[in-house]
Design an enzyme around this catalytic site. Structure first.
Site, PDB file in Angstrom:
ATOM      1  N   LYS A   1       0.860  -1.191   0.000  1.00 20.89           N
ATOM      2  CA  LYS A   1       0.000   0.000   0.000  1.00 20.89           C
ATOM      3  C   LYS A   1       0.886   1.228   0.000  1.00 20.89           C
ATOM      4  O   LYS A   1       1.823   1.323   0.795  1.00 20.89           O
ATOM      5  CB  LYS A   1      -0.884   0.007   1.264  1.00 20.89           C
TER       6      LYS A   1
ATOM      7  N   ARG B   1      28.882  31.737 -10.922  1.00 22.84           N
ATOM      8  CA  ARG B   1      27.522  31.479 -11.361  1.00 22.84           C
ATOM      9  C   ARG B   1      26.614  31.316 -10.145  1.00 22.84           C
ATOM     10  O   ARG B   1      27.084  31.157  -9.020  1.00 22.84           O
ATOM     11  CB  ARG B   1      27.471  30.225 -12.246  1.00 22.84           C
TER      12      ARG B   1
ATOM     13  N   GLN C   1      29.496  18.128  -9.320  1.00 22.66           N
ATOM     14  CA  GLN C   1      30.127  16.865  -8.918  1.00 22.66           C
ATOM     15  C   GLN C   1      31.053  17.062  -7.720  1.00 22.66           C
ATOM     16  O   GLN C   1      31.022  16.283  -6.766  1.00 22.66           O
ATOM     17  CB  GLN C   1      30.948  16.268 -10.077  1.00 22.66           C
TER      18      GLN C   1
ATOM     19  N   HIS D   1      19.203  25.356 -13.354  1.00 25.18           N
ATOM     20  CA  HIS D   1      19.934  26.495 -13.910  1.00 25.18           C
ATOM     21  C   HIS D   1      19.233  27.833 -13.673  1.00 25.18           C
ATOM     22  O   HIS D   1      18.022  27.958 -13.840  1.00 25.18           O
ATOM     23  CB  HIS D   1      20.123  26.285 -15.408  1.00 25.18           C
TER      24      HIS D   1
END
Lengths: 282, 282, 282, 282
Positions: free
Chosen positions: A11, A175, A218, A246
């Site tokens: 379930k 970034r 990574q 992004h």
């Protein structure tokens, strides 16, 4: 001839809210529970013989029943009780798996004080538990989290990658790095303090993400796992998934303006997908 | 010491619409593509060395580029081309995996005739493709479907199951059986006609679901797989998941009425979950 | 001093599946029903006086009860019965509003013949009904649809629009035009054939969308409404919303390739939003 | 003859992330912006004349451009600038409406200190802004919130409601009361401190929900509005929607157990829906 290589049933999405009432106020836990069983179910498939089938509706009732009897305050402890309850009463079941998503309700602060019985839903982050026990075997215990939405606006670079004829991404030393962490780790030991170990592990993941000078998703992912192994001895394996959600820098130069890393478009798709499974080596 | 047991990365949710223009009108394919690579990426994790990293943004561009060059009309053939393209140009990649969700756009019928360039989105059913190739190895090809929402209003029973202290479900010889089929099958051969084999397999799944006198979800699922093996020689494995999306009979007796299996509440949660993996035996 | 300008309450998302059993097989209707009531509920707000409150749980039971008693096969007729039932028994209610989303289950074709009792879920398109009646007044009846996902791959232009310093969109005589139509129209008359009028209106919307030489979403939307007024005399008002779900042409020239209006990225956000309310003039 | 009663168009779901960089670290705002314009667009509908059409793609660019130029730190102030920018440059526009959803990013605390540039996504609660200005008129300013998921585990009763033949809900003096508040209020004055007024209004809503001895959702909703009017003089209207997201008490008596208001099933559908619009009286 057909071979039934594997089969499971159970379930899913059994929702449960447990309110614990104290003199000074209430605590609340909201869990979404899933049960999956393996066992002697071949004739159910081949002959429609339901004599060994525990109805999934009964599993749902069992979730509620065990929750009422249980004193457990962690999904890990409750899952173990639920598994034991099912295995004891169902000799046809070879192994039982319980997974739980625990949702966050934060106690409201009113006029500077914690309110005894009012709560606000937290973020979409979910604390996960995934426990299995085969009959006559020990519990296999995994804990984790999902939906942990994080953002770094500094100390994130991505450069030195392959440049080929279809490469259009510029290299960047600065970034915006957004991700939604999903992590699951394995405990070597069933006798730990589940709540404090979970809190500690989550804090390490957050701190490492925040402090890392990232050259790639990574590398940050690996650093997060490494810190967990360095600090939490009860963990011997961890699996982390970190999509790269992004945030695209808007080009305002074409309109005669500038954009010094300030105005971005957050996007959901497409997204990078980074995934690693790490193990402590003996 | 940490061991990087497994790691993968790639681009997910790359959406693509391909319009093919003929003299008599247009065809349209909408695919959502995901790429996952395995390879020599250890130093990316441990040192932030991106020199072997194909940016996921470049993968996205590759999806578009290969789509433009390709004459493939099936997601299977296109996936193989995309994998070959990536493996050829990227010696650091050990294996490439492409999965595609193909969405259904139905050509509109206007005044009784198929319209040359207008389409209506079909159901949420998605045709799936999942193909992997390790360098110097053959393609491993799986096709399938998900989101196939089916309903039987007759010939579905559920009885003879275990009755114990927490059982409240009544036995029934006539229930409404709703499910959302997810299936994935494996081809032994890369040289089949992908489109017609997919159509044939899907038809068998539908026909068997419709005609089966069901004693349980398990039995119907098994029958569906069995018919696939009986009819499609290119398939040697199939994995089917069939949640039981319960339709609950409303009790009107407590209000002095009756309800002869007519008025139900369809529910999304909790739901039964049934899952099996079957293989053709030599 | 506070004025309670308006207040409403009711039950939303009451899901209902009705299976009608014939000699030759079954029919199935799946509806999601919402009830909203206005009336004499001021003291419920100001004093916590529930004596005039029909519990929303009772409304839910009423949905099931009336569905069982009703012979209606359209959501319009059923909504009128439900409203009458509530108004008759609840003098404190000044007006009752029922809205229904009808979901499409298509009868499965098996071996070339319609199957008596197996169905497949259709698209996300929903047939909507929105009916209100104030005590001692006539029904105000609106029907419509939502989630109708359409795509034109030809005969759609967008040019001649304002060009200013922040304009970057090129003019085009040949774009892909995707939208998700939401429409709701008003009937002047309660004594029409609801099912056939709905089918006819929907066909007109589809045909006009398909055949229109579109200069803009606005022009196509207007043409669709105009054709409805030309053909369905029972409709005196229509409200249409047509977002522009952009399909962006991929630039492959930067990689040395071309893209002759063939490879697009379908996107969900941002999207254009176009909305108009039209009325037949006397 | 057709009358174009109303028409609007614009761009929806323009996502924007603004990173403000200070000596000590960064601030981040994530907004989803929608623009809707009314004006002289009749010939666009009737003739496909786009000469007065500001492309929605240009609106998107305008959102980014104004965000870069703006010093505004609240969505209210930014919306006013965006509206002014559009009205000034587009004489064909009669009125411009901007609505913004502001998403919560919480600064991460690491080792007890606020981190300069790492953030965690908060709950699904969204701070809303909805501002319109017709040419030569003043701004009409509304602020609000949605997705505010709250839970009271005490001080919530529901009794004394109508009991009739279809009533099955028991009266209760002690239920779990879960809701997802949506509120929007109107300011009489454009010269207030938007940020602090929003914070204050939200705090009042939370505190009143927490402290109220609730006899019904209606009564609690009214009390929340009343406290807002009592405390925030700049607000003259408020609209609040509070669905009743039912937590159902599990019946364990049928299995020989008890359940003293402890184990509940939280449900999403069906749900009660309660909605009121209140105004300060002169």
């Amino acid at each position: 001839m057909i071979e039934l290589v594997d089969n499971r049933y159970g379930k899913h999405r059994v929702r449960l809210m447990k309110v614990t009432r104290h003199a000074h106020g209430n605590d609340v836990h909201e869990w979404t529970v899933a049960i999956l069983l393996r066992g002697d179910f071949t004739t159910a498939h081949t002959e429609g013989d339901n004599s060994k089938i525990l109805a999934t509706d009964t599993m749902k009732n069992t979730v509620y029943w065990v929750a009422r009897q249980s004193k457990a305050t962690t999904p890990e402890a409750y899952s173990c009780e639920l598994i034991d309850y099912i295995l004891e009463r169902n000799p046809q079941v070879a192994s039982a798996h319980v997974s739980i998503q625990a949702h966050l309700w934060k106690r409201l602060t009113v006029d500077g004080a914690p309110h005894p019985n009012t709560f606000m839903r937290g973020s979409n982050e979910v604390q996960t538990t995934s426990i299995e026990r085969a009959r006559d075997r020990a519990f296999d215990i995994r804990a984790g989290l999902s939906g942990l939405n994080l953002l770094k606006t500094a100390n994130s670079a991505f450069s030195g990658f392959i440049r080929e004829s279809l490469t259009s991404l510029p290299e960047t030393e600065d970034r915006v790095f957004g991700t939604v962490v999903e992590a699951e780790w394995h405990y070597t030991d069933a006798n730990i303090d589940y709540a404090s170990t979970r809190t500690q592990t989550r804090e390490i993941l957050l701190r490492t993400f925040a402090n890392h000078k990232s050259k790639s998703v990574q590398q940050t992912l690996y650093a997060m796992a490494e810190e967990v192994f360095n600090s939490v001895s009860a963990i011997d394996e961890i699996h982390i998934t970190m999509p790269n959600k992004h945030c695209l820098l808007i080009d305002l130069a074409r309109f005669g303006g500038d954009n010094p890393n300030e105005i971005f478009v957050p996007t959901d798709e497409p997204h990078g997908y980074i995934d690693a499974h790490l193990r402590r080596k003996a």
